[in-house]
Write a protein that holds these residues in place. Structure first.
Motif: not given
Lengths: 423, 896
Positions: B703-721
């Motif tokens: 379930t968690r994997g399907a949400e793409g947590p790793a990509s989301r973390a990278v994306e969120a970090d890039e968006q934060l920057q």
């Protein structure tokens, strides 16, 4: 040679023990022929054996491009998925049925279901091709993660190479994959190639992900692959991934680079390699362009006759601007009018023509000329404002830069009002 | 600009057409009463010049006379730079505007635009013209009730004014677009930041975005960590599961269990054998121990008999030796007892003697006290005698102090009466020469020669001769009778008291007093002589003393008292010595008695020891004798040797069995087996638990994997920057705009300060005449806001309404003059101004207006006819109807 043979047997035992499977007949003694690659001595002659396949890597599907504007982000993400279709087209064009993906298929250990499903769907659609996928440092084969699901859900033409174990490709070739279990591993993941037993005379294709040298990554020592791995392990071709630009290491060892560029500075175009392995001769490797976007970086020093339009034309010559991601840095000292004009051109025109423009005008200094100020002079007290700001802008500190920016803003507003007044 | 003529029709209260003409270049006065419509005239002037003819807003509608659907129309003639212009406007119904000038005619919008350019005002807004759009006219045309307000010039007026002022001071005027530029900059700044630096719209939004991005990035990191941890747990669980499976399928463990069970059986058998061997061994040992015990006991008995015999002999000898010691102790005790008795006797005697001595001494002391008492009794008796003597010497009669005074008083009275009688009494001298017989006077025999006072009738009887009666004078007789009466009272008293005369009574009383004093003294002495005697127990007073002593034998007592003191000291010494000797004798006797008792006890003990030893000896001897039937010593020794051999064999056997049982600890084996079994049970349970856990974790990982947590973390970090960069850029832009706006404000302020110079100069020229030596200060928006007089500054709004109004009017004059000098179209209209001015100021203001009117056209509207009586102005007559215009022209308004 006898010593080598003995070593091989010993290691053959080790392989046997490690994989828990009976080792194929490992080695056949062939009279020494120092004019041929010694691997043939060891692993058998590949006379008459040929094979054509596509070598690609670093798809990094699901790369978020979080710092790009939303529309550019969506386009860049979609282009990476579309690369699968482009690769399939290229393979068919070249008559290849095998695609070796040398790691970093996905951008992260868990890119999410949409990317995952899209990737599988697109590979399934190319059912005439066999896709051999290798976990890289971006998507290491962690138990129960992405790859476990992939193995479970993948169509039959998608083969995940999750274990260091020879995989037969057709009747002539064996693939030796070096999957990464972790983001960083200190051991050479291809070490086992040397002792990997393949049927005598079969083509030995290595598939690995890692660096053969310091590519500027923060941890150059991890996932390290010896540059002479192909030679050492009797490989007929070693398909490498990690480096996003195409790179020939030796006649048998290549980095394909990414099919869809994702950053500046790794060569302009997204490529895959079409590889012909011919028995005992060196493989024939040709580039096949598949990338959609071109990432262009420019750092230009301005001068009095600097023509930005011409420069941009030069930069994007032969390219569709809508597929260009550009990073442009301008340096130098120009008049206020010049600076505004440059910025207008870049921001108001070029930025909308290309997919994504990253503009750096920090070092493009606008020095107000009398001509610049003459327009403002007509505005009475604003002339005084301009003079004051001009004086303040002479300072080298942050306040000076701010004053320069304020002056430019005044100038811009002046021009804008003038335009509005005249229209 | 000079207004020449104004014609109004259907405009508010002016339904009929009215016409105002004959305006002069200078001062014009329209003086009408209240309710005439002066303010409507100003409104009409404003309407025709500044309102757009095509407007239909509320204000335009308000131009219509109440309840009539007519078209308000206004026409105005004016000259500008020597050229005559005619302007007509008709509103609401078929609205039109016509502007006619030298060689020029325009209508409607064109006319409006031309008018704007000519007069330099702005286009009216949707709600009609205002002071801002009216430009300088908004500033200089003052409506009723507003004359004391000096408003801020609107942007148009300000620009005109600043253009003029800049020309005046030689500065560059503000360009036409400056305002738009400044407005744009300010608007841009307002989009980002307030002047105080608080973020607004765009910047605030960027900050909010940044915060959101931070939150999202943090959440994404948490999600990723959770996902990673889930995978970690899964891996751990799988490893554990594999280990459990391996452990459960371990064949060695099963065989280990079988071996353990066999070992347990063997251990049980070995334990039984061991128990039997141990029993046999114990029996042999017991037999051997019993026999060796018998042998030992017999030997001990013999030894005991021997030693008992020796003890009897020893005790007998010791007892014999002790007899002599006992005898000595007894004789010593007797001697000391006798000595003690002797001493006790002596002590008793000494004590008796001492008691005797003490009694004697007490008797002697008593006797002495009694003797002393007797001596005191003698004294008492003597004093009592004296008291008795005194008592006896005292007359028994008594007279009180009052009686005595009364007597004396009566006597005095008698004496006085007597003196009075004697003073008037005749003296009867009798001198007889012969001896005729007895001569009696009043019956009493009188000597031959005597004198008698005649205080009463004296009858002298000379025996024989006869009687001579001499009667006293009347007064004398009365006095005499008083004497007699008084004397009688005295006598009666004396008789009653028992005295012969008053003197006697007096002397007796005196003697009695003396005796009383003596008695007092004596009684004191008597008391002193009979004090209480605590020794003898005698109470105070002579009677007690006497009673106490009445039975005593004085003689014997005095004898006894005279004897010397008994020898008590010697007797006490003898007694103490005897006591000492007695104590010592008692001590000695006690010691000797203790020694004797000790000796006797020892004697008894020794005798008992002898007896005990003897009886022990007898008992042992009897026991020894009773052993006669038992086996002999030799037999016993042989039996013991045999028993020892048997025991040794039994021990060897037992050790053998023990050795074979060694390593077969049944308890340990059983516990090991049980542990093994329960461990397998545990593993099975754990296997099940792990399997469940793995299933759960797999589900979660998927379930968690399907949400793409790793990509989301990278994306969120890039968006934060990206959000951070965007926010920083906007902040930078805001700072730039802040600098720009603040610089603009600074410059504007500085410029305004320079610009007010010419206004100040002109204003102060006028102000001098109403506020001598006053200086005026202008704010940045060209309002006079400060007045300095006599070194003191005041805000204009703090001044009186009158002064405020005068300054406001004068400022307008000053501004109008400057504008006029620079060729700007200006005129001044004052509707009902100067209402707050006092007479003097009013006159002065009128003078100033007259003077200013030489440069600017001024139109004054007022209702105060008399106040403006001497005002040197063109008086404008208002004519109504077509034939009543001042100019005599009667053309229709607004040619259709």
């Amino acid at each position: 040679m006898f010593a080598l043979l003995a070593l091989a047997r010993k290691h053959g035992d080790a392989v046997d023990k490690r994989n828990g499977e009976p080792c194929p007949e490992t080695c056949v003694f062939v009279p020494v022929d120092f004019g041929r690659p010694w691997s043939e001595v060891f692993y058998g002659p590949r006379l008459g054996k040929t094979m054509r396949f596509i070598h690609t890597s670093d798809w990094q599907l699901g790369k978020p491009f979080g710092n790009a504007p939303p529309d550019a982000r969506a386009a860049l993400q979609e282009a990476r998925l579309d690369a699968i279709g482009s690769i399939a087209l290229a393979a068919r064009r070249d008559g290849a049925t095998i695609v070796l993906v040398a790691g970093d298929v996905f951008d992260s250990v868990e890119p999410g279901d949409r990317v995952f499903r899209q990737a599988l769907l697109r590979m399934r659609d190319a059912s005439d091709l066999s896709w051999f996928l290798l976990p890289g440092n971006h998507d290491p084969a962690r138990a129960d993660g992405l790859w476990t699901r992939l193995v479970r859900d993948a169509p039959t033409n998608v083969i995940a190479c999750l274990e260091p174990r020879p995989i037969a490709i057709g009747e002539q070739a064996w693939l030796l994959p070096a999957p990464l279990q972790f983001k960083r591993a200190l051991e050479d993941p291809t070490e086992w190639f040397t002792t990997a037993a393949t049927p005598p005379g079969a083509l030995r294709l290595g598939l690995a992900h890692g660096s053969i040298q310091d590519f500027g990554s923060r941890d150059a020592q991890s996932n390290f692959i010896p540059p002479d791995r192909a030679g050492r392990s009797g490989l007929d071709y070693l398909a490498l991934g990690d480096w996003h630009g195409r790179l020939r290491v030796d006649a048998w060892t290549y980095y394909s680079g990414t099919p869809e560029p994702d950053d500046f500075g790794n060569g302009n175009r997204g490529l895959v390699l079409s590889v012909d392995v011919h028995g005992s001769t060196v493989p024939q490797v040709s580039d096949v362009a598949v990338g959609r976007h071109v990432w262009l970086a420019a750092d230009w020093q301005t001068f009095p006759e600097f023509d930005i339009a011409a420069k941009l034309d030069g930069l994007t010559a032969g390219l569709e601007r809508s597929s260009v991601v550009a990073r442009i840095k301008l340096r130098g000292l120009v008049s206020l009018a010049g600076r505004v004009q440059l910025r207008d051109h870049l921001e108001a025109e070029f930025a909308h023509e290309v997919r994504w423009l990253q503009l750096d005008l920090k070092d493009l200094h606008g020095r107000p000329t009398d001509e610049d100020l003459s327009g403002i002079h007509a505005e009475g007290f604003l002339s005084e404002v301009a003079h004051r700001l001009s004086r303040m802008a002479a300072g080298p500190d942050a306040e000076g830069r701010r004053a320069a920016a304020a002056l430019e803003r005044l100038y811009v507003e002046h021009l804008r009002t003038q335009r509005l007044g005249s229209s | 600009m000079h207004i020449r003529r104004l014609t109004i029709e259907n405009f508010r209260k002016f339904r009929e057409r009215i016409d105002l003409a004959g305006f002069s270049d200078g001062l014009n006065l329209i003086c009408e009463g209240n309710e005439f419509g002066k303010s409507t005239l100003l409104e009409a002037m404003r309407a025709v010049l500044f309102e757009r003819h095509s407007s239909r807003n509320d204000r335009i509608r308000s131009f219509r006379p109440y309840g009539e659907e007519v078209a308000p129309s206004v026409a105005i003639d004016f000259t500008l730079n020597g050229e005559s212009w005619h302007l007509e406007k008709r509103f609401l119904q078929a609205p039109t505007a016509v502007l006619v000038g030298p060689g020029y005619r325009a209508t409607n919008e064109e006319a409006e635009d031309k008018l704007q350019t000519l007069l330099g005002f702005g286009r009216a807004g949707n709600r009609g013209a205002d002071d801002d759009s009216r430009g300088t006219f908004g500033l200089l045309w003052v409506e009723q009730g507003q004359s004391f307000v000096m408003g801020t010039p609107g942007p148009i007026a300000r620009r005109t004014l600043e253009g003029v002022l800049a020309a005046e001071i030689g500065a560059v005027t503000e360009g036409r677009q400056s305002e738009a530029i400044v407005r744009a900059i300010q608007a841009s700044f307002a989009e980002l930041m307030t002047p105080t630096g608080r973020p607004t719209r765009r910047l605030a939004e960027a900050q909010a975005n940044l915060e959101r991005a931070e939150a999202v990035a943090n959440q994404a990191l948490r999600d990723l960590a959770e996902y990673e941890s889930c995978l970690g747990q899964l891996e751990t669980a799988r490893n554990a599961y594999r280990q459990i499976v391996a452990a459960l399928s371990n064949a060695a463990e099963a065989s280990q269990l079988a071996v353990l069970n066999a070992d347990i059986e063997r251990a049980r058998a070995a334990a039984n054998s061991l128990r039997t061997a141990q029993l046999l061994c114990q029996q042999a040992t017991q037999l051997r121990e019993r026999l060796s015990g018998d042998l030992k006991r017999r030997r001990d008995l013999r030894d005991a008999v021997q030693s008992a015999e020796a003890r009897v002999a020893n005790a007998t000898a010791e007892h014999g030796g002790h007899q002599a010691l006992s005898e000595t102790a007894r004789s010593t005790e007797r001697e000391t007892a006798e000595a003690l008795e002797q001493n006790r006797r002596l002590a008793t005697e000494a004590e008796a003697n001492l008691t005797l001595c003490r009694a004697l001494l007490a008797q002697q002391r008593h006797a002495r006290a009694l003797a002393a008492a007797f001596r005191r009794l003698d004294q008492v008796d003597s004093i009592s005698g004296e008291i008795e003597a005194v008592r006896r010497g005292v007359d028994g009669r008594t007279v009180s102090e009052e009686q005595l005074l009364r007597l004396q008083h009566l006597e005095q009275e008698a004496h006085d009466a007597r003196t009075a009688a004697a003073a008037g009494a005749a003296l009867l001298a009798i001198e007889l020469e012969t001896e005729p017989g007895d001569v009696t006077v009043n019956g009493e025999l009188a000597p031959r020669s005597s004198f008698h006072e005649v205080v009463e009738t004296k009858v002298v009887n000379v025996a024989g001769i006869g009687t001579i009666t001499v009667s006293p004078a009347q007064g004398v007789a009365a006095a005499h009778s008083r004497v007699v009466a008084t004397q009688q009272i005295v006598d009666a008293m004396l008789r009653q008291l028992g005295f012969a005369s008053t003197d006697e009574a007096r002397s007796v009383t005196s003697a009695q007093r003396e005796a009383a004093k003596d008695l007092q003294l004596l009684r004191s002495r008597l008391d002193a002589a009979s004090p209480p005697d605590p020794v003898l127990g005698i109470a105070e007073g002579p009677d007690a003393l006497r009673t106490f002593l009445s039975t005593a034998d004085r003689h014997a007592i005095e004898e006894l008292a005279r004897e010397p003191d008994a020898a008590i000291g010697a007797a006490e010494q003898v007694w103490r010595d005897a006591r000492q000797a007695l104590a010592e004798a008692e001590d000695r006797h006690r010691h000797s008695m203790a020694a004797r008792q000790q000796s006797e006890l020892s004697d008894v003990r020794l005798a008992a020891a002898v007896e005990g030893a003897r009886s022990e000896l007898n008992r042992l001897a009897a026991t020894l004798t009773s052993e006669a039937d038992a086996p002999s010593d030799d037999e016993l020794i042989a039996s013991l040797a045999e028993a020892e051999t048997a025991e040794a064999r039994a021990i060897v056997d037992r050790n053998e069995v023990q050795r074979s049982a060694q390593g077969l600890d049944e308890t340990a084996l059983v516990s090991r087996r049980d542990e093994l079994v329960s461990q397998r049970e545990r593993l099975k349970t754990e296997q099940f638990d792990r399997a469940t856990e793995i299933a759960k974790l797999e589900e979660r990982a998927q379930t968690r994997g399907a949400e793409g947590p790793a990509s989301r973390a990278v994306e969120a970090d890039e968006q934060l920057q990206a959000a951070r960069v965007a926010c920083e850029q906007l902040r930078g832009e805001a700072e730039v705009l802040r600098l720009l706006t603040s610089t603009i404000a600074d410059v504007q302020q500085d410029t305004a300060r320079r610009y007010v110079g010419p206004i100040t100069k002109r204003l102060e020229k006028y102000l001098e005449r109403i506020l001598p030596a006053a200086r005026v200060g202008f704010s940045d928006d060209y309002r006079p806001h400060l007045i300095a007089r006599n070194g003191q500054e005041e805000f204009t709004e703090d001044l009186s309404k009158g002064t405020q109004e005068q300054i406001a009017v004068l400022t307008r004059l000053a501004l109008a003059e400057i504008l006029a000098e620079r060729g700007q179209p200006v005129s001044i209209v004052l509707d009902d101004a100067l209402v707050f001015a006092d007479d003097h100021r009013f006159e002065t203001m009128l003078d100033i207006l007259e003077e200013a009117a030489t440069r600017v056209q001024i139109i004054v509207l007022s209702c105060r006819t008399s106040a403006y009586g001497t005002f040197n102005a063109q008086r404008i007559q208002i004519s109504t109807g077509s034939g009543a215009t001042a100019a005599g022209e009667g053309r229709a308004l607004v040619s259709q």
